[in-house]
Design a protein around this motif. Structure first.
Motif: not given
Ligand code: FE2
Length: 306
Positions: A287-293
């Protein structure tokens, strides 16, 4: 329309979050859990400033001495095991699902009067959205005054800018490099000026009319991280002490649901900082990966308070 302040609203957390994401504000009267939290904070504050009256101690101490006291007090509050316990109680009491609700560590803030100390460890906040500082659009901020506040030492909301973009320099802000550079600096750093990158508006804002919610000590104010807000210049003759913490609900994280995007251009995410109410576990990596840039290599990806 964002036009309502709900007082002691008896509604579900799901409904409340949606209204916060629509720009509404919520205020709650003190309740047993929040009063216990405030009593805990007061005890630490009183010990730190003993024998001085904490709300007046700024008039007795040099700025350097004062910053030293805050520099010990604030981390003590953050790391104290009782702080997380009280925070969890407040969230349960206010109807959050402890299995699905995640918080970041509670911070103690202070706002001194008469421009005594407005930088570094007691930064006087210019108008901003927390979403300019890498908070996700689903973040909800909780704010609790530790002593009674008044209109001249409160915080202010500027709902005119809800979902209306303003020119700002949030594109300069990366959460991970912020964690690396700014945090861990000595408490007496930035006493005279504050060189940190702290996103701000780049155009004049209409700050009036503004909303200042006055709740008694232990009262709770909830607002969306996308809400424009600022510190009221404190002219009250008393230092304001408050607790704040930020909360996300895992369903919103999953669905990328939250306040509307208006003008945020920062990079990085605070998503790794949140802890589940039940067991202090982190948001799962997928889920963190959804926000990673892809900017984690710029610094420290997790906030590690000193
Ligand atoms: Fe803020």
């Amino acid at each position: 329309m964002n036009n309502t302040v709900y007082y002691d609203a008896a509604i579900s957390d799901d409904a409340r979050r949606q209204m916060l994401f629509d720009g509404q504000l919520f205020a709650y009267a003190p309740r047993p859990g929040s009063l216990a939290f405030v009593a805990h904070a007061r005890q630490l504050i009183e010990e730190a400033f003993h024998p001085l009256d904490p709300e007046r101690a700024q008039y007795e101490l040099s700025v350097e001495q004062y910053a030293e006291v805050l520099g010990k007090l604030k981390p003590t509050f953050i790391h104290h095991p009782d702080s997380k316990r009280h925070l969890a109680n407040v969230l349960k009491e206010i109807g959050c699902d402890p299995e699905k609700t995640y918080f970041d560590v509670p911070k103690m803030r202070s706002s001194t009067s008469d421009n005594y100390l407005t930088t570094g460890i007691a930064y006087a906040w210019h108008p901003h959205r927390d979403t300019w500082y890498s908070a996700p659009l689903c973040q909800i901020n909780y704010w609790i005054p530790i002593f009674d506040i008044r209109t001249d030492n409160a915080m202010a909301f500027h709902p005119r800018y809800w979902n209306i973009g303003v020119k700002n320099d949030s594109d300069r802000f990366n959460y991970y490099s912020h964690n690396q550079q700014s945090r861990g600096a000595h408490v007496t750093s930035y006493l005279k000026s504050d060189p940190r990158i702290l996103p701000k508006p780049l155009e004049p804002l209409e700050l009036d009319p503004q909303i200042r919610l006055i709740v008694p000590a232990g009262g709770i104010i909830l607002f969306s991280a996308a809400q424009m807000h600022s510190s009221v210049p404190n002219t009250s003759g008393r230092t304001r002490f408050s607790i704040d913490f930020r909360v996300v609900h895992i369903d919103d994280v999953k669905d990328k649901h939250g306040a509307p995007h208006s003008d945020e251009a920062c990079t990085g995410t605070t998503m790794r900082d949140y802890l589940r109410v039940t067991d202090c576990s982190h948001i799962p990596d997928d889920l963190v990966a959804l926000y990673d840039d892809g900017t984690t290599d710029r610094g420290k990806s997790v906030y590690a308070p000193v």
